[in-house]
Design a protein around this motif. Sequence first.
Motif, PDB file in Angstrom:
ATOM      1  N   ARG A   1     -64.446  79.400 -24.724  1.00  7.57           N
ATOM      2  CA  ARG A   1     -64.897  80.785 -24.535  1.00  7.57           C
ATOM      3  C   ARG A   1     -65.470  81.354 -25.841  1.00  7.57           C
ATOM      4  N   GLY A   2     -64.734  81.180 -26.937  1.00 11.34           N
ATOM      5  CA  GLY A   2     -65.201  81.684 -28.221  1.00 11.34           C
ATOM      6  C   GLY A   2     -66.492  81.020 -28.658  1.00 11.34           C
ATOM      7  N   GLU A   3     -66.599  79.699 -28.432  1.00  8.16           N
ATOM      8  CA  GLU A   3     -67.825  78.981 -28.792  1.00  8.16           C
ATOM      9  C   GLU A   3     -69.010  79.472 -27.967  1.00  8.16           C
TER      10      GLU A   3
ATOM     11  N   SER B   1     -61.119  76.308 -26.893  1.00  5.92           N
ATOM     12  CA  SER B   1     -61.960  77.210 -27.689  1.00  5.92           C
ATOM     13  C   SER B   1     -63.343  77.415 -27.075  1.00  5.92           C
TER      14      SER B   1
ATOM     15  N   PHE C   1     -61.897  70.357 -27.237  1.00  5.39           N
ATOM     16  CA  PHE C   1     -62.387  71.710 -27.506  1.00  5.39           C
ATOM     17  C   PHE C   1     -62.206  72.653 -26.321  1.00  5.39           C
TER      18      PHE C   1
END
Length: 673
Positions: free
Chosen positions: A571-573, A569, A566
Amino acid sequence: MPRWNFWIDRGGTFTDVIGADPEGRLHARKILSENHGGKGDSAVAGMRAILGLAPGAAIPAGLVNEVRMGTTIATNALLERKGARTLFVTTRGFADVLEIGYQDRPKIFARNIIKPAQLYESVIEADERVLADGTIERPLDAAAAQALLRAAFARGIRSVAIALVHGHQYPRHEKALAALAAETGFTQISTSHEVSPLIKIVGRGDTSVADAYLSPVLRLYVARVAAELEAERAGIRLLFMMSSGGLTSAKFFQGRNAVLSGPAGGVAGLAKSAQAAGFARVIGFDMGGTSTDVAHFDGRFERSLECEVAGVRMRAPMMRIHTVAAGGGSLLRFDGARCRVGPESAGADPGPACYRRGGPLALTDANVVTGKLSPEFFPAIFGPGGNEPLDGEAARGKFAVLAAQIGGGRSIEEAADGFIKIAVANMAEAIKKISVQRGHDVTAYVLNCFGGAGGQHACLVADALGIPEVLIHPMSGLLSAWGMGHAEISATRARTLNEPLESAGPALAAAALELGEPCAIELESQGVARAAQSLSVAAHIRYAGAEAALDLPAMIFRGGILTEDFRGSLRGEFLAAHQMRFGFIDAERGLVVEAVTAEASGGAAAFLPVDPVAAAGDAPAPAARTVFFSDGRRHDAAVFKRAALAPGHRIPGPALIIEAHQTIVVEDGWEAR
């Protein structure tokens, strides 16, 4: 040959024991933790009862394979301040660093500020100083430190916690002091670079002190249980539940990871039982005799790296569990102006008034007076001999006195119902703290209710929160013990990273190898092969310059192979989680990976779900009929025994469903299926 396995939750009031026989059938006992009528520890007494052995009898060799256990010993030692006498060693000039702490003021308007007492008895300032880049500004004065250590040892102190400035990253001086302490004769030595190798001396110091304070008490209890079981002679493997929700062998069980030992088993149980029933989002509601624990689960366990328990700050992986002092044993009183429930508890001895030991009024008595608990359907385990039923007359007599004190012409049932409403409000507020206040829509969840007193209040708590469904597992009265059996053996390591998120990918991969290897070795030593292990790596991310970090899954390895990554991803999470938790995001601001944790796990007991087949026809005739008082009025209610019910049967409220280890109250307007 197949052997018995035992899963045990030793609580403050009751000890829950589940035995899985060689054919896989489960046998359960709930006994008082104190004055249970047997010899020795209540956990071992429960095992003997299930095995059909006499009190005090030796457990035959080869009969029991494994004992998995959670205990409140460390929690109680913190609450009652009954740990080991402890010495705190730190850098010169920092003697008051833990006393000062973070300078927070929880009660901002309090004029008489009462700070929690520190766990350590005295402080030694070591003449040394290491700078942030590792430069030794002042070498350790070993001779002076040893003289001070010997003076403390001569006063009878045997536990020492060592936390130096920058010791987590440059532990040379901590190791030297630990060697001096061992040479002096200290039997418990907790160094911050081993106990909590993370930045921030306050968190490291607090955790090291807590470990030194609690570990000797825990070690004595573990040794006592092992001796009573004669574990080595009988060939019994002894495992304990850690605050993180994983199991570990007795030799790895330390004070810092034992504070939430019992409740953590409940979180493991609520997750497994909800998933088996087809629910993905769950609020756990564990109401025992002393307190109520609530937790949130939506596919992954929520853990906290830094928390406060009984006024003591700690930095160690712990299940995010919120506790409120509202259990079956919570004391009821009128202070002249308002009615109060808790925080004090009657405990197991003397227990509530109805326990036949001269105890005070408690929440259990309120349920007896309202008719929600019936002595004729409750186990006869009370009184001096542990063989008498609940005493309803004692509860009613004391409630008559309390109702007169409150005034207003209230009946004893109305007074008891009022106290139940107060307890329900307290429990609902606790659930809001771990759900609504963290951005979760509680009405989309199921309330997984367990604990010996949970079934009596489940419908009322769900009503207070707008939760439409309640799940009550067949083992709900002992779900914390059941969860021990379905938890995994685990080992956790952590380290400070302090890397910008954009460039942290390689550092996270390197940390996974560096931290994962000792975790894997620890699990191998407990019988979990590497091929059966999984390794979860989490990144603790915060905004640059901010304090609050959120932990997010970064990588997952199974059998040593990277199966989920992961990192791309994160930053988005993080932004999505921050928006949910705090209600805003700053998309332009830089992100920092403050720390990384790695957890290896495996070795859970086999889980055999039962596929229910819907029963035809209506529910059987009630075993009895009764009347209970709720929400200001009396209700005619049917009484059913759960053993007589089959999948598909529907029980409209108001009704009582009697189980071997709890009573379920189906309130008016609810239906049990």
